[in-house]
Design a protein around this motif. Structure first.
Motif, mmCIF file in Angstrom:
data_model
loop_
_atom_site.group_PDB
_atom_site.id
_atom_site.type_symbol
_atom_site.label_atom_id
_atom_site.label_comp_id
_atom_site.label_asym_id
_atom_site.label_seq_id
_atom_site.Cartn_x
_atom_site.Cartn_y
_atom_site.Cartn_z
ATOM 1 N N SER A 96 49.921 47.917 47.918
ATOM 2 C CA SER A 96 49.925 47.400 47.352
ATOM 3 C C SER A 96 49.759 47.446 45.385
ATOM 4 C CB SER A 96 48.345 46.529 47.099
ATOM 5 O OG SER A 96 47.831 45.542 46.306
ATOM 6 N N TYR A 97 50.777 46.061 45.149
ATOM 7 C CA TYR A 97 50.775 46.777 43.430
ATOM 8 C C TYR A 97 51.310 45.694 42.976
ATOM 9 C CZ TYR A 97 53.181 48.855 38.887
ATOM 10 O OH TYR A 97 53.449 48.384 37.819
ATOM 11 N N ARG A 98 49.829 45.264 42.441
ATOM 12 C CA ARG A 98 50.265 44.258 41.797
ATOM 13 C C ARG A 98 50.071 43.037 42.321
ATOM 14 N NH1 ARG A 98 53.944 45.795 35.773
ATOM 15 N NH2 ARG A 98 52.017 46.507 35.070
ATOM 16 N N ASN A 99 49.525 43.197 43.272
ATOM 17 C CA ASN A 99 49.539 41.629 44.364
ATOM 18 C C ASN A 99 50.910 42.164 45.049
ATOM 19 O OD1 ASN A 99 46.611 40.897 43.117
ATOM 20 N ND2 ASN A 99 47.808 40.061 41.452
ATOM 21 N N ARG A 100 51.334 43.107 45.297
ATOM 22 C CA ARG A 100 52.532 42.789 46.311
ATOM 23 C C ARG A 100 52.352 43.665 46.997
ATOM 24 N NH1 ARG A 100 56.671 45.777 44.649
ATOM 25 N NH2 ARG A 100 56.940 46.205 42.238
ATOM 26 N N ARG B 40 57.786 33.923 42.016
ATOM 27 C CA ARG B 40 56.743 33.801 41.153
ATOM 28 C C ARG B 40 56.898 32.117 40.537
ATOM 29 N NH1 ARG B 40 55.817 36.931 43.855
ATOM 30 N NH2 ARG B 40 54.870 39.656 43.440
#
Length: 496
Positions: free
Chosen positions: A326-330, A409
């Motif tokens: 995971s990295y910044r909610n992805r 987004r």
């Protein structure tokens, strides 16, 4: 047991009587030394006496050492036994049977080895090791077992079957291996039973060859090594090991790897000849150099998996709850996390973008649209950061990322639209009409222009200045575009 023609056992004979006994032995002699205590010196003299003719190695006919005690080092190297019985024998010190040959039957039933024992290069036709107890290191390196073999008690120290050859079934089920267990280069021509075996250290099957075995396990180990091993039948491997190495392993007819929760398996350059499955709440650490076209991952943790160099990633099937880092909610690949931690990492943005592109298709084929969306985002991110991307394309990608997060987004696109409406409304209010209307009417007018609707407000001036016409045109182009990006982002997150 008294020696034939004498009143005492071999240990208690007078020196002259011992000499007379040994002189009476020759090649192929039968010996009955049951219950005797044989020192290392007596064992040496016995072997020399039986093999003294023409310098040939010792060959015993029937050799009965049942309940015999060997208090010191016992050396039976290069000795051949025809029907040997070591039932209930006790070896209090080390013993060497290197290059020994056990013809016909040989029994080590209930024997006890307190020290180290070596059977290196020995050959066994029909041997029993049931209820045999080992107290030290054991070596069967390069031994050959011509019929079925099984052990019923574990090994408290290192045990090595390196280079051993098992013609029949090899039975190691339910055993406990306290020390390192080495089966490097071993050949299993029959079944290999390791069900419920526990390896408290490393179980090393590097280069082993399994000819007819179709299952391995369930086993537990601290480290399980199958590097360069070959499985010639379709294989079920049921194992739990924090470190499991299957690099360059060949599953010629495919395999099912059923892994325990604590397992972490490396699959570098692994060969899967047919459709295969890797399943369980375990992790895969690498598939570098592996063709995964016929591989299914089910409920696998791929957070630390390295995909660089894998073949046909677009055909990899991901089922169940397969998870990534995971990295910044992805979801992200381990390669991207490594690159973000060190921009000089060997795998750069261009190659990472290729990985995302292939895995995105794999996610789409698995009907995992949210996962595919994350990989599309990752691909765009790597293209935006790649020095190989033309500057004009990188500029467009920066704008695409800024206003809508590559169309993924929704809140960012809505925020951009809101800012655009506010800026344009203020600009038109200040100089877009030939007369100045109320700001609220201007705001409604701009919002309606966003969706290409004509205003019905009677209080709003009818004529725009040239500046106002330009702003209205901008809203009619960018407004629907941003709304479309918002809807697209929502769709990519909820579609299945």
């Amino acid at each position: 047991m008294r020696v034939l023609d004498f009143d005492h056992c071999l240990e208690h004979l007078e020196p002259g009587q011992q000499d007379e006994y040994f002189r009476g032995l020759s090649l192929g002699a039968e010996v009955d030394l049951r219950g005797t205590t044989l020192s290392g010196e007596l064992v040496g003299r016995l072997v020399d006496a039986v093999g003294s003719i023409d310098g040939r190695r010792a060959e015993f006919g029937r050799a009965d050492f049942a309940e015999t005690r060997f208090p010191g080092l016992a050396v039976f190297e290069d000795v051949t036994f025809f029907d040997a019985d070591f039932t209930d024998a006790v070896f209090a010190s080390a013993v060497r049977f290197d290059k020994a040959g056990f013809r016909d039957s040989a029994s080590f039933l209930r024997s006890r080895f307190a020290g180290s024992v070596t059977f290196e290069g020995a050959s066994f036709e029909q041997t029993t090791f049931e209820d045999t107890r080992f107290g030290g290191r054991v070596s069967f390196e390069n031994a050959k077992f011509e019929t079925d073999l099984s052990f019923s008690r574990g090994f408290p120290d290192l045990v090595s079957f390196e280079g051993a050859e098992f013609a029949g079934e090899a039975g190691f089920g339910s055993l406990r291996f306290d020390g390192r267990a080495v089966f490097r280069g071993a050949k299993f021509h029959g079944g290999a039973r390791f069900a419920e075996a526990r390896f408290l250290d490393c179980a090393d099957f590097h280069g082993a060859d399994f000819t007819t075995a179709e299952s391995f396990g369930p086993v537990t180990a601290e480290q399980l090594i199958f590097g360069r091993a070959t499985f010639r039948r379709r294989m079920l491997v049921d194992a739990e090991a924090p470190v499991m190495d299957c690099s360059e392993t060949r599953f010629e007819e495919g395999a099912t790897l059923r892994l325990g929760a604590r397992s972490a398996v490396a699959l570098q350059r692994t060969f899967f000849g047919k459709a295969s499955t890797v399943m369980g709440t375990a992790s895969v650490t690498s598939v570098e150099g592996t063709d995964v076209a016929d591989v299914v991952f089910t409920d696998i943790d791929l957070a630390n998996c390295r995909f660089t160099g894998a073949h046909h990633l677009d055909k990899l099937r991901l089922e169940g709850a397969c998870t990534f880092g995971s990295y910044r909610n992805r979801q992200v690949l381990a390669e991207e996390r490594a690159w973000r931690a060190d921009r000089t990492a060997p795998v750069g943005p261009r190659r990472i973008a290729d990985l995302y592109r292939q895995l995105r298709k794999a996610q789409e084929d698995s009907k995992n649209e949210p996962g595919a969306a994350d990989f599309y985002y990752g691909e765009m991110e790597m293209r935006r950061h790649s020095p190989a991307t033309p500057w004009s394309e990188r500029f467009i990608l920066h704008l695409y990322w800024l206003v809508s997060g590559y169309g993924l987004r929704a809140l960012r696109a809505l925020a951009t639209l809101a800012v655009l409406i506010a800026v344009v409304s203020t600009s038109i209010w200040l100089g877009g009409f030939k007369t100045t209307p109320a700001f609220g009417d201007t705001l409604i007018y701009v919002a309606q222009s966003t969706v290409s609707l004509d205003t019905k407000l009677a209080t709003l001036p009818k004529e725009l200045t040239p500046f106002g016409e330009v702003l209205r045109l901008v809203m009619r182009v960018l407004g629907p575009l941003l709304l479309g990006l918002t809807l697209l982002a929502v769709r990519n997150r909820v579609k299945r």
